[in-house]
Scaffold this motif. Structure first.
Motif, PDB file in Angstrom:
ATOM      1  N   ALA A 194      23.261   7.751  36.562  1.00 59.17           N
ATOM      2  CA  ALA A 194      24.197   8.792  36.141  1.00 59.17           C
ATOM      3  C   ALA A 194      25.639   8.368  36.393  1.00 59.17           C
ATOM      4  CB  ALA A 194      23.888  10.096  36.880  1.00 59.17           C
ATOM      5  N   ILE A 195      25.913   7.739  37.527  1.00 59.96           N
ATOM      6  CA  ILE A 195      27.277   7.293  37.833  1.00 59.96           C
ATOM      7  C   ILE A 195      27.703   6.192  36.875  1.00 59.96           C
ATOM      8  CG2 ILE A 195      28.701   6.173  39.592  1.00 59.96           C
ATOM      9  CD1 ILE A 195      26.965   7.614  41.698  1.00 59.96           C
ATOM     10  N   ASP A 196      26.786   5.279  36.564  1.00 54.89           N
ATOM     11  CA  ASP A 196      27.112   4.209  35.620  1.00 54.89           C
ATOM     12  C   ASP A 196      27.438   4.775  34.243  1.00 54.89           C
ATOM     13  OD1 ASP A 196      27.067   1.298  34.741  1.00 54.89           O
ATOM     14  OD2 ASP A 196      25.490   2.138  33.470  1.00 54.89           O
ATOM     15  N   VAL A 197      26.698   5.770  33.797  1.00 53.55           N
ATOM     16  CA  VAL A 197      26.976   6.389  32.504  1.00 53.55           C
ATOM     17  C   VAL A 197      28.346   7.056  32.527  1.00 53.55           C
ATOM     18  CG1 VAL A 197      26.245   8.199  30.906  1.00 53.55           C
ATOM     19  CG2 VAL A 197      24.553   6.678  31.907  1.00 53.55           C
ATOM     20  N   ALA A 198      28.692   7.714  33.630  1.00 54.58           N
ATOM     21  CA  ALA A 198      30.005   8.353  33.736  1.00 54.58           C
ATOM     22  C   ALA A 198      31.129   7.325  33.644  1.00 54.58           C
ATOM     23  CB  ALA A 198      30.096   9.127  35.052  1.00 54.58           C
ATOM     24  N   VAL A 199      30.964   6.179  34.287  1.00 57.82           N
ATOM     25  CA  VAL A 199      32.004   5.147  34.246  1.00 57.82           C
ATOM     26  C   VAL A 199      32.128   4.564  32.843  1.00 57.82           C
ATOM     27  CG1 VAL A 199      32.660   2.876  35.128  1.00 57.82           C
ATOM     28  CG2 VAL A 199      31.757   4.589  36.685  1.00 57.82           C
ATOM     29  N   ARG A 200      30.993   4.372  32.161  1.00 54.64           N
ATOM     30  CA  ARG A 200      31.035   3.760  30.834  1.00 54.64           C
ATOM     31  C   ARG A 200      31.707   4.636  29.789  1.00 54.64           C
ATOM     32  NH1 ARG A 200      26.546   3.013  28.371  1.00 54.64           N
ATOM     33  NH2 ARG A 200      24.962   3.759  29.830  1.00 54.64           N
ATOM     34  N   THR A 201      31.818   5.939  30.038  1.00 55.81           N
ATOM     35  CA  THR A 201      32.571   6.769  29.095  1.00 55.81           C
ATOM     36  C   THR A 201      34.040   6.358  29.056  1.00 55.81           C
ATOM     37  OG1 THR A 201      33.067   8.466  30.780  1.00 55.81           O
ATOM     38  CG2 THR A 201      31.060   8.736  29.510  1.00 55.81           C
ATOM     39  N   LEU A 202      34.561   5.845  30.170  1.00 61.58           N
ATOM     40  CA  LEU A 202      35.960   5.440  30.220  1.00 61.58           C
ATOM     41  C   LEU A 202      36.194   4.099  29.541  1.00 61.58           C
ATOM     42  CD1 LEU A 202      36.675   6.460  33.921  1.00 61.58           C
ATOM     43  CD2 LEU A 202      37.043   7.808  31.850  1.00 61.58           C
ATOM     44  N   ASP A 203      35.123   3.356  29.224  1.00 57.34           N
ATOM     45  CA  ASP A 203      35.255   2.097  28.503  1.00 57.34           C
ATOM     46  C   ASP A 203      35.326   2.301  26.998  1.00 57.34           C
ATOM     47  OD1 ASP A 203      35.134   0.717  30.893  1.00 57.34           O
ATOM     48  OD2 ASP A 203      32.950   0.532  30.843  1.00 57.34           O
ATOM     49  N   ASP A 204      35.134   3.525  26.552  1.00 53.06           N
ATOM     50  CA  ASP A 204      35.225   3.816  25.123  1.00 53.06           C
ATOM     51  C   ASP A 204      36.640   3.494  24.634  1.00 53.06           C
ATOM     52  OD1 ASP A 204      35.587   5.451  22.609  1.00 53.06           O
ATOM     53  OD2 ASP A 204      33.522   6.001  23.067  1.00 53.06           O
ATOM     54  N   PRO A 205      36.792   2.810  23.498  1.00 55.21           N
ATOM     55  CA  PRO A 205      38.143   2.463  23.021  1.00 55.21           C
ATOM     56  C   PRO A 205      39.030   3.660  22.728  1.00 55.21           C
ATOM     57  CG  PRO A 205      36.455   1.954  21.361  1.00 55.21           C
ATOM     58  CD  PRO A 205      35.734   2.264  22.632  1.00 55.21           C
ATOM     59  N   ARG A 206      38.445   4.835  22.571  1.00 57.32           N
ATOM     60  CA  ARG A 206      39.265   6.030  22.333  1.00 57.32           C
ATOM     61  C   ARG A 206      39.960   6.532  23.596  1.00 57.32           C
ATOM     62  NH1 ARG A 206      34.801   9.822  19.812  1.00 57.32           N
ATOM     63  NH2 ARG A 206      33.596   8.686  21.395  1.00 57.32           N
ATOM     64  N   VAL A 207      39.492   6.095  24.762  1.00 55.49           N
ATOM     65  CA  VAL A 207      40.098   6.511  26.031  1.00 55.49           C
ATOM     66  C   VAL A 207      41.338   5.653  26.271  1.00 55.49           C
ATOM     67  CG1 VAL A 207      39.763   6.743  28.504  1.00 55.49           C
ATOM     68  CG2 VAL A 207      37.863   7.195  26.949  1.00 55.49           C
ATOM     69  N   PRO A 208      42.526   6.258  26.413  1.00 57.89           N
ATOM     70  CA  PRO A 208      43.744   5.462  26.624  1.00 57.89           C
ATOM     71  C   PRO A 208      43.728   4.738  27.956  1.00 57.89           C
ATOM     72  CG  PRO A 208      44.209   7.804  26.863  1.00 57.89           C
ATOM     73  CD  PRO A 208      42.806   7.702  26.351  1.00 57.89           C
ATOM     74  N   SER A 209      44.518   3.671  28.038  1.00 54.67           N
ATOM     75  CA  SER A 209      44.537   2.859  29.256  1.00 54.67           C
ATOM     76  C   SER A 209      45.147   3.599  30.442  1.00 54.67           C
ATOM     77  CB  SER A 209      45.318   1.567  29.000  1.00 54.67           C
ATOM     78  OG  SER A 209      46.643   1.859  28.588  1.00 54.67           O
TER      79      SER A 209
END
Length: 588
Positions: A194-209
């Motif tokens: 679950a924690i890994d999935v939460a972190v991977r949402t921030l790797d989406d290119p739509r998420v700003p740096s």
């Protein structure tokens, strides 16, 4: 020595400067005349810096060794930079002109900064008053909320802006270990996934740096939970909510089923957490002696992220460990398994600590909360968690939800007898009824029986089923259970379209009976919200329209994760909690 001007003093370089010039020539401090430049304006001599020696006149004959840049020699370097004029002005320790002077030299600045100071001194910027500093600008960040939904088959997560716009998403398979109808998982593995999935949402290119996570909400399934010891470590596997290994017999030996319904608000079978804990006590060595706490799935993920050990009411209400209307641990459950309820019981959206230092760096510092039961979190995201609104979600299971004011124990007993769960909802102070049916699972089984494994093929058969008159067809579904379907009226003339039409009509009729039963005890609905994957089937949509009448639909994908993100915003203080008659409002 001819031409030597000035005296060498302690603290000056060991090798004096030799300059040539007429002995009787008048000394002009700070000025020198370049050879062959008669008639030109005198050039100002540099009065401080590492290459300046005692005031003299004439031209330098012997070069002076460059100063050694070593740490801790700040005082000696300042002496090398001094001049008589600088000492008279009293700012020989403030070559930069910023007021830090010798203390800055002793801090061990780099040679590049010293060279920059020499240039400033040569340009006449060696002032006794501090140079005004440019205010440091704070980096602009974009606040982001993360919602995690720990479901039966998949774990989903969304990264959401404060305006409700989805910026990132990720998912993973729920890591159950299957053995026939049984399924369990190591709680550590579930939390890590679950924690890994939460972190991977921030790797989406739509998420700003420049995204900064402000709040994290976690929702999920009920009944399943983690047994923890005194150190907070799991001491037994986590059983799935549908795992049949729960032991209800020890509970029935101590209390009648109706008394269990009146206190716990759920049916007495293998599903409640209490029955699963009794099974683990019997099969896992030392589990009874080590166990000191039981946390629901979402409670456990929040705790694994570094949050407090809390129990959220909508999940706790389906555990069998809790007296719902008494709002306290159930005394009989404490006698059977010990006091396993967390000391702090919260409403969905209440802060439960922050992400700790052992969690991934990109999540650290975010406010944590438990967003309650996944069906209710999804209903909140769709705007249907309001008084008088019926939420009908047709996924693998069909869930019927109604938000109601508190009722008495007699009404609770009547509702639970019909397998309608009664527990606290995600709106503080209000109960939520949860009626469960196997509609979606039964439709999946019927599709497999008819060979309709392709979605396009199943839609084509469903469109054909709309044209069939069911009244002359004997085929029907007689019984539905977790084990399978009981069919009757199977003859030679039953086509896939006829069978599909009959299955949909019979399953919708079962939900009609349950809806009528609920409304007979809590009042008729004022609105209806239908959602779920099976609403895309033409036959199902037509049957539901005939059953309920006018209804709203929602095209929100991953509504439970979106609702969890909204509760993360409530916990972080950036979003407002809606009332029992209000829809959720994102920032505009």
């Amino acid at each position: 020595m001819a031409g030597l001007r000035g005296r060498w003093r302690p603290g000056w370089p060991s090798q004096p400067r030799l300059r040539c010039g007429a002995p009787g020539r008048r000394h002009l401090s700070g000025l020198r005349q370049r050879s062959g430049s008669a008639g030109r304006a005198p050039r100002r001599h540099r009065t401080c810096g590492p290459d300046v020696g005692p005031p003299s006149r004439g031209r330098r004959l012997l070069p002076r060794p460059a100063p050694r840049y070593e740490r801790g020699a700040g005082l000696r370097r300042c002496r090398l930079r001094r001049s008589r004029r600088a000492r008279r002005r009293g700012h020989h320790h403030d070559i930069r002109g910023d007021g830090r002077g010798l203390a800055w030299r002793r801090a061990g600045a780099s040679p590049c900064e010293w060279r920059l100071d020499r240039r400033r001194c040569a340009r006449g910027r060696c002032l006794s008053t501090p140079r005004p500093r440019r205010p440091r600008q704070r980096a602009v960040t974009l606040d982001v909320l993360v919602g995690v939904d720990v479901g039966t088959t998949r774990i989903k997560a969304l990264a959401v802006g404060l305006d409700g716009r989805v910026l990132g998403e990720a998912d993973a398979v729920t890591p159950w270990r299957h053995d026939g109808p049984c399924a369990d998982v190591d709680p550590r593995v579930l939390a890590d996934t679950a924690i890994d999935v939460a972190v991977r949402t921030l790797d989406d290119p739509r998420v700003p740096s420049n995204a900064s996570v402000r709040g994290i909400g976690v929702t999920g399934i009920a009944e399943a939970g983690a047994l923890l010891d005194d150190t907070g470590a799991p001491c037994a596997p986590m059983l799935a909510w549908y795992d049949p290994r729960g032991l209800a017999e020890p509970i029935r030996a101590r209390v009648e089923a109706r008394e269990f319904w009146r206190c716990c608000g759920v049916r007495l079978n293998s599903k409640p957490s209490l029955a699963k804990v009794l099974y683990l006590y019997d099969t896992v060595p030392d589990a009874r002696s080590r166990a000191s706490l039981h946390l629901g799935v979402a409670d456990w993920v929040v705790h694994a992220l570094g949050g407090e050990a809390v129990a959220e009411r909508s999940l706790l209400s389906r555990s069998g460990l809790y007296d719902v209307l008494g709002d306290e641990p159930w005394a009989l459950a404490s006698d059977l398994v010990g006091d396993l309820v967390a000391p702090r019981i919260i409403w969905a959206g209440e802060p439960a600590g922050v992400v700790g230092p052992d969690a991934p760096e990109r999540l650290r510092g975010a406010t944590l909360t438990v967003a309650g039961l996944d069906h209710e979190a999804a209903s909140m995201a769709m705007g249907a968690m309001r008084l008088g609104v019926l939420t009908d979600s047709i996924g693998t299971a069909e869930a019927l939800l109604r938000l109601i004011p508190p009722v008495d124990r007699d009404t609770m007993e009547t509702l639970v007898e019909r397998d309608v769960g009664v527990g606290w909802g995600i709106v503080p102070g209000f109960l939520c009824l949860v009626g469960g049916l196997l509609t979606g699972l039964s439709l999946e089984r019927m599709s497999a029986l008819l060979g309709l494994t392709d979605r396009a093929q199943r839609r084509a058969v469903s469109e054909q089923a709309l044209e069939i008159d069911r009244s002359t067809v004997p085929f029907r579904i007689a019984e539905v259970s977790h084990e399978g379907l009981t069919l009757s009226g199977v003859t030679e003339g039953v086509s896939p379209a006829i069978a599909w039409r009959a299955a949909v009509d019979d399953l919708v009729a079962m939900s009609t009976d349950l809806i009528d039963f609920i409304e007979a005890h809590v009042g008729r609905r004022s609105e209806s919200m239908l959602t779920g994957g099976w609403m895309n089937d033409p036959t199902v949509a037509a049957a539901k329209r005939a059953q309920i009448g006018a209804y709203e639909t929602s095209d929100i994908r991953e509504a439970a994760a979106l609702g969890a993100a909204f509760f993360g915003g409530i916990a972080a203080g950036v979003l407002e909690r809606p009332g029992p008659a209000d829809r959720p409002r994102w920032r505009t």
